[in-house]
Design an enzyme around this catalytic site. Structure first.
Site, PDB file in Angstrom:
ATOM      1  N   ASP A  11     -29.015 -12.096   3.850  1.00 36.95           N
ATOM      2  CA  ASP A  11     -27.879 -11.248   4.266  1.00 36.95           C
ATOM      3  C   ASP A  11     -27.995 -11.074   5.781  1.00 36.95           C
ATOM      4  O   ASP A  11     -29.006 -11.443   6.388  1.00 36.95           O
ATOM      5  CB  ASP A  11     -27.986  -9.867   3.570  1.00 36.95           C
ATOM      6  CG  ASP A  11     -26.882  -8.907   4.012  1.00 36.95           C
ATOM      7  OD1 ASP A  11     -25.720  -9.329   4.121  1.00 36.95           O
ATOM      8  OD2 ASP A  11     -27.182  -7.715   4.254  1.00 36.95           O
ATOM      9  N   SER A  12     -26.963 -10.481   6.374  1.00 37.48           N
ATOM     10  CA  SER A  12     -27.025 -10.196   7.813  1.00 37.48           C
ATOM     11  C   SER A  12     -28.089  -9.138   8.119  1.00 37.48           C
ATOM     12  O   SER A  12     -28.570  -9.050   9.235  1.00 37.48           O
ATOM     13  CB  SER A  12     -25.667  -9.671   8.278  1.00 37.48           C
ATOM     14  OG  SER A  12     -25.340  -8.503   7.560  1.00 37.48           O
ATOM     15  N   TYR A  43     -22.547  -9.225  10.820  1.00 38.87           N
ATOM     16  CA  TYR A  43     -21.847 -10.512  10.757  1.00 38.87           C
ATOM     17  C   TYR A  43     -20.326 -10.289  10.746  1.00 38.87           C
ATOM     18  O   TYR A  43     -19.566 -11.150  11.144  1.00 38.87           O
ATOM     19  CB  TYR A  43     -22.210 -11.259   9.465  1.00 38.87           C
ATOM     20  CG  TYR A  43     -23.510 -12.053   9.484  1.00 38.87           C
ATOM     21  CD1 TYR A  43     -24.351 -12.052  10.589  1.00 38.87           C
ATOM     22  CD2 TYR A  43     -23.870 -12.812   8.371  1.00 38.87           C
ATOM     23  CE1 TYR A  43     -25.538 -12.777  10.568  1.00 38.87           C
ATOM     24  CE2 TYR A  43     -25.047 -13.550   8.346  1.00 38.87           C
ATOM     25  CZ  TYR A  43     -25.878 -13.521   9.445  1.00 38.87           C
ATOM     26  OH  TYR A  43     -27.045 -14.250   9.419  1.00 38.87           O
ATOM     27  N   CYS A  75     -24.360 -11.798   0.812  1.00 45.33           N
ATOM     28  CA  CYS A  75     -23.506 -11.271   1.869  1.00 45.33           C
ATOM     29  C   CYS A  75     -22.113 -11.859   1.661  1.00 45.33           C
ATOM     30  O   CYS A  75     -21.970 -13.085   1.595  1.00 45.33           O
ATOM     31  CB  CYS A  75     -24.090 -11.703   3.212  1.00 45.33           C
ATOM     32  SG  CYS A  75     -23.059 -11.326   4.630  1.00 45.33           S
ATOM     33  N   ASN A  76     -21.126 -11.010   1.553  1.00 46.56           N
ATOM     34  CA  ASN A  76     -19.755 -11.510   1.373  1.00 46.56           C
ATOM     35  C   ASN A  76     -19.279 -12.284   2.595  1.00 46.56           C
ATOM     36  O   ASN A  76     -18.608 -13.303   2.473  1.00 46.56           O
ATOM     37  CB  ASN A  76     -18.801 -10.332   1.153  1.00 46.56           C
ATOM     38  CG  ASN A  76     -18.915  -9.774  -0.252  1.00 46.56           C
ATOM     39  OD1 ASN A  76     -18.150 -10.124  -1.135  1.00 46.56           O
ATOM     40  ND2 ASN A  76     -19.878  -8.908  -0.470  1.00 46.56           N
ATOM     41  N   THR A  77     -19.626 -11.777   3.777  1.00 49.79           N
ATOM     42  CA  THR A  77     -19.153 -12.405   5.005  1.00 49.79           C
ATOM     43  C   THR A  77     -19.714 -13.821   5.125  1.00 49.79           C
ATOM     44  O   THR A  77     -18.988 -14.778   5.430  1.00 49.79           O
ATOM     45  CB  THR A  77     -19.572 -11.542   6.224  1.00 49.79           C
ATOM     46  OG1 THR A  77     -19.277 -10.174   5.929  1.00 49.79           O
ATOM     47  CG2 THR A  77     -18.829 -11.959   7.457  1.00 49.79           C
ATOM     48  N   GLU A 156     -25.968   0.845   7.888  1.00 52.06           N
ATOM     49  CA  GLU A 156     -27.236   0.375   8.483  1.00 52.06           C
ATOM     50  C   GLU A 156     -27.853   1.459   9.367  1.00 52.06           C
ATOM     51  O   GLU A 156     -29.063   1.574   9.474  1.00 52.06           O
ATOM     52  CB  GLU A 156     -27.034  -0.890   9.323  1.00 52.06           C
ATOM     53  CG  GLU A 156     -26.774  -2.161   8.542  1.00 52.06           C
ATOM     54  CD  GLU A 156     -28.040  -2.943   8.145  1.00 52.06           C
ATOM     55  OE1 GLU A 156     -29.128  -2.693   8.688  1.00 52.06           O
ATOM     56  OE2 GLU A 156     -27.901  -3.808   7.254  1.00 52.06           O
ATOM     57  N   THR A 189     -22.048  -6.231   0.633  1.00 49.70           N
ATOM     58  CA  THR A 189     -23.248  -5.851  -0.108  1.00 49.70           C
ATOM     59  C   THR A 189     -23.903  -4.578   0.428  1.00 49.70           C
ATOM     60  O   THR A 189     -24.871  -4.088  -0.139  1.00 49.70           O
ATOM     61  CB  THR A 189     -24.263  -7.010  -0.128  1.00 49.70           C
ATOM     62  OG1 THR A 189     -24.487  -7.434   1.220  1.00 49.70           O
ATOM     63  CG2 THR A 189     -23.744  -8.161  -0.961  1.00 49.70           C
ATOM     64  N   HIS A 190     -23.351  -4.031   1.511  1.00 52.27           N
ATOM     65  CA  HIS A 190     -23.824  -2.727   1.970  1.00 52.27           C
ATOM     66  C   HIS A 190     -23.202  -1.580   1.168  1.00 52.27           C
ATOM     67  O   HIS A 190     -23.749  -0.478   1.140  1.00 52.27           O
ATOM     68  CB  HIS A 190     -23.455  -2.507   3.438  1.00 52.27           C
ATOM     69  CG  HIS A 190     -24.314  -3.261   4.404  1.00 52.27           C
ATOM     70  ND1 HIS A 190     -24.294  -4.624   4.511  1.00 52.27           N
ATOM     71  CD2 HIS A 190     -25.229  -2.819   5.311  1.00 52.27           C
ATOM     72  CE1 HIS A 190     -25.145  -4.991   5.449  1.00 52.27           C
ATOM     73  NE2 HIS A 190     -25.726  -3.929   5.944  1.00 52.27           N
TER      74      HIS A 190
END
Ligand code: DGL
Length: 271
Positions: A11-12, A43, A75-77, A156, A189-190
């Site tokens: 993930d980012s 991202y 991560c969706n992005t 974050e 995903t956050h």
């Protein structure tokens, strides 16, 4: 022998730990190698090309240096920017799982939904991936997609379950685009971290979809089918970040539901 190889997850940042946590709960015998690209977070406001570059380099690290048997783009992005390229590159060698397709399956199977909202980063929404797949797979379903760029960085930074997160959420969720929805895809995903707050905003009247468990179950199915499950039961997990801060390490407890030791690995991703 090959079954003992770890599952690579990236993930980012540490948001993908929500997916990693679900994977460990469903598949406790599996070893995982997690990579959070914290040096390049978020991202969600970067170009598709740059995210695809990061995703390719991270996947190479997970496969070539960590010998992973499957890749989960948590991560969706990054899924929106790089899934097809990664899937095609590694076809026939390792399964590559993204977070978008299992969610699309989940949503279209739900016959009760009429009016779906999708919230995600700017890059995910701008990619049109959710919109294209939903229009193609279930044209009868009305949907609206809204970019909510502040949310991933806010989370974050540790802003959730407080007055700031409630104010930011109220601003986004009151957008006319989302009026009258009966379901909402948390397409980042956050967002599981703010699921309760979103639920409270909608007074429990909107069905919320988050990808962590859906993706973990998809992975389980693929590992079973490909006979890749680890049946030896002595898992070893590693968590890498491309930039280490004590705040990230502290936050892992909330995302992964236990504190983990982060290892620094810069990877030389900048070009
Ligand atoms: N967690 C990521 C996602 O699912 C991205 C957050 C970000 O880095 O902007 O989209």
């Amino acid at each position: 022998m090959t079954n003992r190889r770890p599952i690579g997850i990236f993930d980012s940042g540490i948001g993908g730990l929500t997916v990693a946590g679900a994977i460990k709960r469903i598949l406790p015998d599996e070893s995982i190698v997690y990579f959070g690209d914290t040096a390049h977070l978020p991202y969600g406001d970067k170009s598709k090309e740059l995210i695809a570059h990061y995703a390719v380099e991270i996947t190479q690290f997970l496969l070539e240096e960590k010998n992973c048997k499957a890749i989960v783009i948590a991560c969706n992005t990054a899924s929106a920017a790089a899934y097809e390229a990664l899937r095609d590159t590694y076809k026939g060698t390792v399964p590559v799982i993204n977070v978008i397709d299992p969610m699309i399956e989940e949503v279209i199977a739900d016959e009760s939904l009429r009016n779906l909202g999708i919230i995600a980063t700017k890059t995910t929404i701008a990619s049109g991936v959710y919109q294209e797949k939903l229009s193609r797979r279930k044209p009868s379903l009305h949907y609206s997609a809204l970019a909510t760029p502040l949310l991933a960085s806010m989370i974050e930074e540790g802003f959730y379950n407080n007055t700031i997160s409630r104010a930011v959420l109220a601003e986004y969720l009151s957008d006319p685009l989302l009026s009258g929805i009966d379901g909402l895809v948390l397409a980042c995903t956050h967002y599981p971290l703010i699921k309760d707050e979103i639920n409270a905003y909608f007074e429990g009247k909107v069905k919320l979809f988050d990808s962590a468990e859906v993706v973990a179950r998809k992975l389980q199915g693929i590992l079973e089918k490909e006979d890749l499950l680890d049946r030896d039961g002595s898992p070893q997990d590693h968590f890498y970040v491309s930039d280490y801060t004590a705040a990230f390490e502290a936050a892992t407890r909330i995302f992964f539901r236990e504190k983990v030791k982060l290892e620094l690995c810069r990877l030389g991703l900048d070009r």
